[in-house]
Design a protein around this motif. Structure first.
Motif, PDB file in Angstrom:
ATOM      1  N   ARG A 239      49.796  33.012  34.846  1.00 42.77           N
ATOM      2  CA  ARG A 239      50.054  31.976  35.862  1.00 42.77           C
ATOM      3  C   ARG A 239      48.548  31.236  36.262  1.00 42.77           C
ATOM      4  N   LEU A 240      47.649  32.168  36.351  1.00 42.92           N
ATOM      5  CA  LEU A 240      46.138  31.793  36.698  1.00 42.92           C
ATOM      6  C   LEU A 240      45.380  31.061  35.330  1.00 42.92           C
ATOM      7  N   TYR A 241      45.864  31.557  34.317  1.00 43.99           N
ATOM      8  CA  TYR A 241      45.276  31.036  32.859  1.00 43.99           C
ATOM      9  C   TYR A 241      45.678  29.265  32.878  1.00 43.99           C
ATOM     10  N   ALA A 242      47.203  29.270  33.109  1.00 46.20           N
ATOM     11  CA  ALA A 242      47.814  28.069  32.946  1.00 46.20           C
ATOM     12  C   ALA A 242      47.418  27.151  34.207  1.00 46.20           C
ATOM     13  N   ILE A 243      47.149  27.571  35.382  1.00 49.08           N
ATOM     14  CA  ILE A 243      46.584  26.764  36.386  1.00 49.08           C
ATOM     15  C   ILE A 243      45.234  26.110  36.187  1.00 49.08           C
ATOM     16  N   GLY A 244      44.392  26.903  35.656  1.00 46.80           N
ATOM     17  CA  GLY A 244      43.245  26.612  35.365  1.00 46.80           C
ATOM     18  C   GLY A 244      43.062  25.383  34.184  1.00 46.80           C
ATOM     19  N   ALA A 245      43.983  25.590  33.271  1.00 47.45           N
ATOM     20  CA  ALA A 245      44.118  24.849  31.800  1.00 47.45           C
ATOM     21  C   ALA A 245      44.471  23.466  32.598  1.00 47.45           C
ATOM     22  N   LEU A 246      45.513  23.221  33.483  1.00 47.80           N
ATOM     23  CA  LEU A 246      46.172  21.945  34.168  1.00 47.80           C
ATOM     24  C   LEU A 246      45.317  21.149  35.021  1.00 47.80           C
ATOM     25  N   PHE A 247      44.441  22.200  35.703  1.00 51.96           N
ATOM     26  CA  PHE A 247      43.311  21.444  36.550  1.00 51.96           C
ATOM     27  C   PHE A 247      42.519  20.899  35.768  1.00 51.96           C
ATOM     28  N   MET A 248      41.991  21.555  34.667  1.00 55.34           N
ATOM     29  CA  MET A 248      40.981  20.983  33.727  1.00 55.34           C
ATOM     30  C   MET A 248      41.342  19.826  33.084  1.00 55.34           C
ATOM     31  N   MET A 249      42.783  19.589  32.794  1.00 56.29           N
ATOM     32  CA  MET A 249      43.139  18.254  32.019  1.00 56.29           C
ATOM     33  C   MET A 249      43.009  17.349  32.799  1.00 56.29           C
ATOM     34  N   VAL A 250      43.266  17.265  34.093  1.00 59.32           N
ATOM     35  CA  VAL A 250      42.923  16.325  34.908  1.00 59.32           C
ATOM     36  C   VAL A 250      41.436  16.075  34.985  1.00 59.32           C
ATOM     37  N   PHE A 251      40.827  16.949  35.156  1.00 55.70           N
ATOM     38  CA  PHE A 251      39.328  16.391  35.369  1.00 55.70           C
ATOM     39  C   PHE A 251      38.692  15.944  34.007  1.00 55.70           C
ATOM     40  N   THR A 405      52.601  27.696  41.025  1.00 50.19           N
ATOM     41  CA  THR A 405      52.227  28.082  42.191  1.00 50.19           C
ATOM     42  C   THR A 405      53.350  28.524  42.961  1.00 50.19           C
ATOM     43  N   VAL A 406      54.276  27.888  43.003  1.00 53.12           N
ATOM     44  CA  VAL A 406      55.776  27.994  43.648  1.00 53.12           C
ATOM     45  C   VAL A 406      56.537  29.075  43.060  1.00 53.12           C
ATOM     46  N   LEU A 407      56.369  29.069  41.790  1.00 55.17           N
ATOM     47  CA  LEU A 407      57.193  30.330  40.931  1.00 55.17           C
ATOM     48  C   LEU A 407      56.366  31.567  41.436  1.00 55.17           C
ATOM     49  N   GLY A 408      54.992  31.533  41.472  1.00 54.30           N
ATOM     50  CA  GLY A 408      54.094  32.793  41.866  1.00 54.30           C
ATOM     51  C   GLY A 408      54.692  33.273  43.242  1.00 54.30           C
ATOM     52  N   SER A 409      54.657  32.255  44.189  1.00 44.97           N
ATOM     53  CA  SER A 409      55.053  32.510  45.596  1.00 44.97           C
ATOM     54  C   SER A 409      56.496  33.456  45.565  1.00 44.97           C
ATOM     55  N   ARG A 410      57.575  32.698  44.856  1.00 42.67           N
ATOM     56  CA  ARG A 410      58.629  33.301  44.771  1.00 42.67           C
ATOM     57  C   ARG A 410      58.646  34.657  44.025  1.00 42.67           C
ATOM     58  N   ALA A 411      57.869  34.996  43.185  1.00 43.99           N
ATOM     59  CA  ALA A 411      57.761  36.293  42.459  1.00 43.99           C
ATOM     60  C   ALA A 411      57.203  37.275  43.547  1.00 43.99           C
ATOM     61  N   ALA A 412      56.073  36.807  44.379  1.00 41.84           N
ATOM     62  CA  ALA A 412      55.604  37.769  44.982  1.00 41.84           C
ATOM     63  C   ALA A 412      56.479  38.249  46.178  1.00 41.84           C
ATOM     64  N   ARG A 413      57.400  37.136  46.463  1.00 41.16           N
ATOM     65  CA  ARG A 413      58.409  37.629  47.723  1.00 41.16           C
ATOM     66  C   ARG A 413      59.231  38.613  47.051  1.00 41.16           C
ATOM     67  N   ALA A 414      59.770  38.461  45.922  1.00 44.30           N
ATOM     68  CA  ALA A 414      60.827  39.389  45.301  1.00 44.30           C
ATOM     69  C   ALA A 414      60.312  40.820  45.051  1.00 44.30           C
ATOM     70  N   GLU A 415      58.896  40.813  44.723  1.00 42.68           N
ATOM     71  CA  GLU A 415      58.214  42.120  44.654  1.00 42.68           C
ATOM     72  C   GLU A 415      58.182  42.687  46.105  1.00 42.68           C
ATOM     73  N   ARG A 416      57.947  42.014  46.981  1.00 42.22           N
ATOM     74  CA  ARG A 416      57.699  42.587  48.635  1.00 42.22           C
ATOM     75  C   ARG A 416      59.202  43.092  48.855  1.00 42.22           C
ATOM     76  N   CYS A 417      60.016  42.551  48.536  1.00 42.62           N
ATOM     77  CA  CYS A 417      61.512  42.721  48.840  1.00 42.62           C
ATOM     78  C   CYS A 417      61.986  44.151  48.098  1.00 42.62           C
ATOM     79  N   LEU A 418      61.300  44.308  46.780  1.00 36.65           N
ATOM     80  CA  LEU A 418      61.907  45.225  46.064  1.00 36.65           C
ATOM     81  C   LEU A 418      61.237  46.536  46.442  1.00 36.65           C
ATOM     82  N   ALA A 419      59.828  46.283  47.160  1.00 40.47           N
ATOM     83  CA  ALA A 419      59.003  47.394  47.548  1.00 40.47           C
ATOM     84  C   ALA A 419      59.338  48.079  48.919  1.00 40.47           C
ATOM     85  N   THR A 420      60.075  47.083  49.735  1.00 43.25           N
ATOM     86  CA  THR A 420      60.643  47.557  51.058  1.00 43.25           C
ATOM     87  C   THR A 420      62.288  48.059  50.905  1.00 43.25           C
ATOM     88  N   ALA A 421      62.766  47.589  49.651  1.00 39.61           N
ATOM     89  CA  ALA A 421      64.237  47.930  49.886  1.00 39.61           C
ATOM     90  C   ALA A 421      64.527  49.657  49.653  1.00 39.61           C
TER      91      ALA A 421
END
Length: 421
Positions: A239-251, A405-421
């Motif tokens: 995700r970070l690699y894709a974000i860097g590429a997309l920001f730089m496309m704009v710039f 970034t939205v997909l990353g936020s959802r993935a992080a929440r899912a991981e936290r739910c699994l960790a506390t289950a």
């Protein structure tokens, strides 16, 4: 007494002595020298890499080329950097960060002194590609050096300073070339940048402290392939690699085309004034160097949302055919881009626990693929639909950043739910 007995040992029953972290920290020994050295390396990298970007209308006129053809003097350099950054990172694992960065700068500045004498557009593009390939040794090696030599708590700030050097290099290179080209032509302008880069390269080598925590790695292709595979299998790094590429496309798209837009009606600005437009890079210097505080307040994803929103506002504002509003739009685009880039690149260095040079190299490769694609697509869109076409391309790229970034936020929440289950 045997040699083994001469080693210091912890008495039985005593508390273990905590290990001392010898990595550099702000205010500590070597930190200022290191910061200045890598700042100057960042200045030289961006000044050389984008030395023709503000001059594209003059290059087009000199060689009788279209905007999309002339844009390859930028895309060729950034594309070659993207292609060679991973092999260069492998060499840095074997021979050391400082050694490779020094050699890369030496080759890049040498080619920079040859660029003004290119007899044809094809030769110019070829020289710029060689220059981009040489500069590939800088970005990944610099971030790996920082990850190894700087305390983790100071890492985002240190990388932000390196990125700030990028912004100063990009700004000063474009301003200098703009005014010099107005008087003496684009060839003298790029030659001037080459001479400045020589000074930066010499100062870098004299200032950068000797690495204390570097451990040589292997050059075996199998080891490199395994490291790359491990990084690409990490969802966060992808995700970070894709974000860097997309920001730089704009710039890349915006700053490749903006010179053409400002030379046309209703602006019709001279080359020197167009070069001075790049003073807005100072905003990027500030936003990159304060990225650490931004992450501390908003978190990494919050900082990325803010960077994306700022970039979007700038793109939309730049559509208004009024010069002050166009300039304000460029300010917002620049601030959003450099903040997003600093946050994403520092997150890569923090996430990768092994093979940091390869992790950073993959980010830089994605980043400069985005730059090359943005420069070319931005010019094509401008040729087809004017500035609105370039802005449309940029808005699609920012939408991609927000979605990831939205997909990353959802993935992080899912991981936290699994960790506390």
């Amino acid at each position: 007494m045997p040699a083994a007995d001469t080693k210091a040992s912890t008495p039985v029953g005593a508390d273990p002595v905590p290990s001392v972290d010898s990595r550099m920290t702000p205010g500590g020994p070597g930190y200022r020298r290191m910061s200045l050295a890598l700042f100057l390396a960042g200045v030289a990298t961006f000044a050389l890499l984008y030395s023709t970007q503000a001059l594209l209308p003059l290059v087009s006129r000199d060689f009788g080329a279209t905007a999309s053809a002339a844009s390859w003097t930028v895309s060729g350099a950034t594309g070659a950097l993207a292609l060679f950054v991973l092999p260069m990172s492998a060499l840095s694992e074997r021979f050391g960060r400082r050694t490779l960065m020094t050699a890369s700068l030496a080759v890049a500045v040498t080619v920079g002194l040859l660029v003004p004498f290119a007899p044809t557009l094809g030769t110019l593009i070829a020289l710029r590609a060689v220059q981009g390939a040489a500069l590939a040794g800088l970005p990944a090696s610099a971030t790996a050096y920082l990850a190894e030599e700087v305390s983790p708590r100071a890492l985002i700030t240190a990388i932000g300073l390196f990125v700030a050097g990028n912004s100063v290099g990009g700004m000063s290179g474009r301003i200098i070339t703009g005014w010099v080209a107005q008087e003496w032509g684009w060839r003298v302008a790029v030659g001037t940048v080459g001479v400045i880069a020589v000074g930066c390269a010499v100062a870098f080598r004299l200032l950068l402290p000797t690495p204390r925590h570097f451990e040589p790695g292997s050059l075996r292709p199998r080891v490199l392939a395994r490291s790359v595979r491990d990084h690409l299998s990490d969802p966060l790094l992808r995700r970070l690699y894709a974000i860097g590429a997309l920001f730089m496309m704009v710039f890349g798209g915006v700053y490749t085309v903006i010179g053409y837009r400002l030379t046309e009606a209703p602006f019709s600005l001279p080359q020197g004034i167009i070069g001075s437009i790049f003073l807005v890079y100072l905003v990027g210097t500030v936003s990159a160097s304060t990225a650490g505080r931004l992450v501390g307040r908003l978190g990494r994803r919050g900082a990325l949302y803010l960077a994306g929103g700022t970039t979007t506002a700038g793109l939309l504002l730049s559509l208004v055919p009024v010069l002050p509003l166009v300039l304000l739009g460029l300010v917002l685009i620049t601030a959003g881009f450099f903040a997003g880039h600093a946050v994403a690149s520092s997150a890569v260095s923090h996430t990768a626990k092994r093979g940091r040079a390869q992790a950073a190299a993959l980010y830089q490769s994605s980043y400069y693929i985005g730059s090359s694609a943005g420069s070319t697509l931005g010019a094509v869109a401008f040729h087809a639909s004017g500035w609105a076409g370039t802005v449309g391309m940029g808005l699609l790229a920012v939408a991609g950043v927000v979605t990831i970034t939205v997909l990353g936020s959802r993935a992080a929440r899912a991981e936290r739910c699994l960790a506390t289950a």
